[in-house]
Write a protein that holds these residues in place. Sequence first.
Motif, mmCIF file in Angstrom:
data_model
loop_
_atom_site.group_PDB
_atom_site.id
_atom_site.type_symbol
_atom_site.label_atom_id
_atom_site.label_comp_id
_atom_site.label_asym_id
_atom_site.label_seq_id
_atom_site.Cartn_x
_atom_site.Cartn_y
_atom_site.Cartn_z
ATOM 1 N N PRO A 140 0.793 -1.229 0.000
ATOM 2 C CA PRO A 140 0.000 0.000 0.000
ATOM 3 C C PRO A 140 0.824 1.276 0.000
ATOM 4 O O PRO A 140 0.267 2.370 -0.140
ATOM 5 N N GLY A 196 -0.233 -3.678 5.265
ATOM 6 C CA GLY A 196 -0.974 -4.178 4.115
ATOM 7 C C GLY A 196 -1.732 -5.457 4.363
ATOM 8 O O GLY A 196 -2.212 -6.074 3.410
ATOM 9 N N GLN A 232 -5.196 -5.177 3.025
ATOM 10 C CA GLN A 232 -5.322 -4.559 1.712
ATOM 11 C C GLN A 232 -6.066 -5.420 0.687
ATOM 12 O O GLN A 232 -6.817 -4.875 -0.132
ATOM 13 N N GLY A 242 -1.693 -9.974 0.861
ATOM 14 C CA GLY A 242 -1.323 -8.775 1.603
ATOM 15 C C GLY A 242 -0.263 -9.119 2.629
ATOM 16 O O GLY A 242 0.007 -10.301 2.888
ATOM 17 N N ASP A 264 -6.797 4.121 4.068
ATOM 18 C CA ASP A 264 -5.672 3.189 4.035
ATOM 19 C C ASP A 264 -5.693 2.194 5.178
ATOM 20 O O ASP A 264 -4.767 1.416 5.359
#
Length: 511
Positions: free
Chosen positions: A100, A107, A110, A131, A361
């Motif tokens: 990411p 991540g 993600q 991820g 995020d």
Amino acid sequence: MTRGRGIRRSAALAVALGLGLSGSLVAGPAGADEKEGPSVRWGTCPEDVAAEAAPVVLECGTVPVPKDYADPDGGRIELMISRLASTDPDKRRGTLMLNPGGPGGSGLSQPAFLANRGIPSEVLDTYDVIGMDTRGIGRSAPVACGFTPEGPYFANIPPYAVDDAAVTARAKVVKKVAEQCAERDKDGVLPHLTTANTARDLDRIRAALGEERTSFLGYSYGTALGAAYASMFPERSDHIVLDSNIGDTHLDRDGMRRFALGVEQTFPDFARWAAARHDSYGLGRTSAEVRRTYFTLAERLDEKPVDGFDGGMLRQITFSFLFKEVQYSKLAQLWQTMKSGGDAKGLRTLGARSGPADQGDGTADTPPSLDNQLSVFLAVTCNDVKWPTSVDTYRKGVAEDRARYPMFGAAAANILPCAFWPYARAEKPVAIDDDGPRNILLVQNLRDVPTPHVGGKLLRQKFADRSRLVSVDDSGHGVYVYGDNPCALNTTTRYLVDGKMPKTDAFCPAG
């Protein structure tokens, strides 16, 4: 939380460019290598990761890697990875590893983030989407220098230096920060946090998953990691997509200074947006008037901060909130509040609503997460490349960029702890290797704050015929799935699913 602290935390987590296991998770044998075959045993993800991924269900596992690849028998660390497995064995091509950005972004969730955001189902059928928390992050041997939102180092981007003396003063702060990181590195992990080592980790993960090759989708700093992997292991790389490129395999001083270029190129989009809404926000009827409002507010706050909120913080928040148009309304509201001399209560309320959840995020809004992210960013950035050590060099750069990029140049060029980093560089930065398969698709918005379009052009030149560049007439950080351009979405999906690379560099008009 005071308004100043709220803004500081928001800024830090916005630009920090995001845990115990359940009983069914078992790591592979400590000595596993490629010859021994797959070594990941999948189990239930930690509760917070599972909650963040919902309604998507991920599996998690761990992979052991050397702490120091120069001394592979000198100790290991465990990396946690996640998987959203393909459910169509007839379409499955292999694995698609994700990153990411950061360095310092977690991540693990993600794959679920992209699935929940609407990544085409053909991609999910084609790959097991992987991820991970890369070394030093989250649940993968996490490091921490002891940073807090109230401390002198609360963001990855240096504060705006209003004059020459401010650079000198900042040098004293970051020197102590570098010393603090070394003092707290009890396990000796910090010097081994590099892009090259993380790329080596990716290859260990590939081998542990039993794959001959792996595909990769990386955003922002993830493009540096993907470029490093494709250069170090070209024949083990499959379909590589690098989205919002920083321009090389590492973030150096030139890359940091390009943040100011990104602000200058992206700000006109916000200025037009705000000018069209002048009757609501009162920031200016034209783009030029909105730009003047920015300088008027920043300079006023330089002279007289409000509730701990100064001009540097206004510039920092503006930088981070230009990442996506969805954040423009909150940025305009902040400016409006400051323009009207907002009271402390109003500022605190706005600060509470201006958190990192807006960034999309998955970063947790907690000081430990802030500490971890900032520490990894520093370690990787400082370890990857040799930084200037003379304070005069930074004073000169700040003066140059204050004139060249008046909105943010005196921040992006300011001195970092890397100038005093106590660890010797173990190896040179990974060199781009243009001798390999043509399998690197570069995707880049024309206007992007931390990764301006020139980053994609630089990487395109370095990879030469191995790559193709897709330039997108859009504004913001992140193109594939993160953006809303149909041409960019279709072009990238075709490549990931069918391997259809554009014959030449391509341009995607505004959607």
